[in-house]
Write an enzyme that holds these catalytic residues in place. Structure first.
Site, short mmCIF file in Angstrom:
data_model
loop_
_atom_site.label_atom_id
_atom_site.label_comp_id
_atom_site.label_asym_id
_atom_site.label_seq_id
_atom_site.Cartn_x
_atom_site.Cartn_y
_atom_site.Cartn_z
N GLU A 177 0.81 -1.23 0.00
CA GLU A 177 0.00 0.00 0.00
C GLU A 177 0.84 1.27 0.00
O GLU A 177 0.90 2.00 0.99
CB GLU A 177 -0.98 0.01 1.19
CG GLU A 177 -1.97 -1.14 1.15
CD GLU A 177 -3.04 -1.04 2.23
OE1 GLU A 177 -3.22 0.04 2.82
OE2 GLU A 177 -3.72 -2.05 2.47
N GLU A 233 -5.63 -10.55 -1.73
CA GLU A 233 -6.40 -10.40 -0.48
C GLU A 233 -7.89 -10.32 -0.74
O GLU A 233 -8.62 -9.56 -0.09
CB GLU A 233 -5.94 -9.14 0.28
CG GLU A 233 -4.46 -9.10 0.58
CD GLU A 233 -4.05 -7.98 1.53
OE1 GLU A 233 -4.92 -7.36 2.16
OE2 GLU A 233 -2.84 -7.74 1.64
#
Ligand code: XIL
Length: 324
Positions: free
Chosen positions: A121, A229
């Site tokens: 991220e 994910e």
């Protein structure tokens, strides 16, 4: 086909361990390899949880995705760093602590963890600017430096950059492609890009092509790509059938464009993090669109495969030329 797992469950719940063995071929360490778990104080190394997962994987012939050495974007305080490390405001001390940890952690699992989410991220959303972060203390080139350090610690491990919400925000996907292109052109050892694909910000299905388009652009840069994910919560605006359709759509697009792995964020609906108070605080849209329990995964609370599991397996079986 992978699932994020927790060591306590693997060690303490035989049915859970059995379901992992039976229904998946890869495991991701949901929390066990975050530095907050591994190194809770400067002098304490807590290897137990990660050892449990890595040993389980070895005993059962499962691949391992090590998650994650540097979670950049801080959602709340959940960026995986221990407080003592976050509090090292002196850039030199912070640098020493981070790089020493990366070297120690990757080195310990050399040859046993197949792939690492080295950096997680990097970008803010929706527009994909670099996310301000404690990692800025490392200077402007920290992404490349982290990959280089991980590569030195295990030259055979596959090293990945992992990003969230790229299917929803095209500008973020563009930023990701641009960063990977730069890193590759500089010869930085980056081998893969993970698309988290938490489908939690809107109940709509991802726009057709939003997954395959990005997978193709990234693969053209010479890296592997995976869904890392995935979770697809339910609520008044998303039915069970919609969940099945979305799983099928995402898996089909990803595989058709050549992605190598589809991993979901938890083993069964009993262990999704989406129902936790912390996640609901960090992401208010979750409570707006999705009910409790959100049952977002591929196995039900009794650890039985759902229709969505069958849809993903079918997508894998129908892929003409699956990558390995
Ligand atoms: C989450 C875990 O599932 C939670 O148990 C923990 O409290 C916070 O982190 N993106 C990521 C993962 O890359 O590391 C996050 O995992 C979920 C969002």
């Amino acid at each position: 086909m992978g699932a994020a797992v927790e060591a306590d469950d693997l060690a303490g719940n035989a049915a859970y361990a059995d379901a992992v063995r039976r229904h998946f071929t890869s495991v991701t360490t949901e929390n066990a390899l975050k530095l907050s778990v591994v190194r809770p104080s400067p002098s304490t190394w807590n290897w137990g949880p990660a050892d449990t997962i890595v040993d389980f994987a070895a005993a059962n012939d499962l691949e391992v995705r090590g998650h994650t050495l540097a979670w950049v974007n801080e959602s709340g305080s959940q960026n995986g760093l221990p407080t003592w490390m976050r509090n090292l405001s002196d850039p030199g001390e912070f640098r020493a602590a981070v790089f020493e940890s990366v070297t120690e952690v990757v080195g310990r699992y050399r040859g046993r963890v197949d792939r690492w989410d080295v950096v997680n991220e990097v970008f803010e959303y929706p527009v994909g600017l670099p996310a301000p972060s404690v990692f800025d203390r490392l200077g402007p080139d920290y992404v490349a430096e982290l990959f280089t350090a991980a590569h030195a610690a295990d030259p055979d491990a596959s090293l990945w950059l992992n990003e969230v919400f790229t299917e929803l925000f095209p500008a973020k996907g563009d930023s990701l492609v641009a960063l990977v292109a730069t890193l590759r052109s500089r010869g930085v050892p980056i081998h893969g890009v993970g698309l988290q694909t938490h489908l939690t910000l809107t109940p709509a299905a991802p726009n057709p092509g939003s997954v395959s388009g990005l997978v193709t652009r990234l693969r053209n840069l010479g890296v592997d790509v995976a869904i890392t994910e995935l979770d697809v919560p339910l609520g008044p605006l998303r039915s069970e059938q919609a969940q099945v359709d979305i799983y099928r759509q995402v898996a089909t697009e990803c595989l058709a464009a050549g992605c190598s792995e589809i991993t979901v964020w938890g083993v069964s609906d009993a262990d999704t993090t989406l129902d936790s108070v912390g996640q609901r605080q960090n992401n208010p849209l979750l409570s707006t669109f999705f009910s409790l329990p959100s049952t977002p995964l591929l196995l039900d609370v009794a650890l039985q495969p759902k229709a969505a599991y069958a849809a993903v397996v079918e997508a894998i079986q129908q892929t003409p030329n699956p990558t390995t």
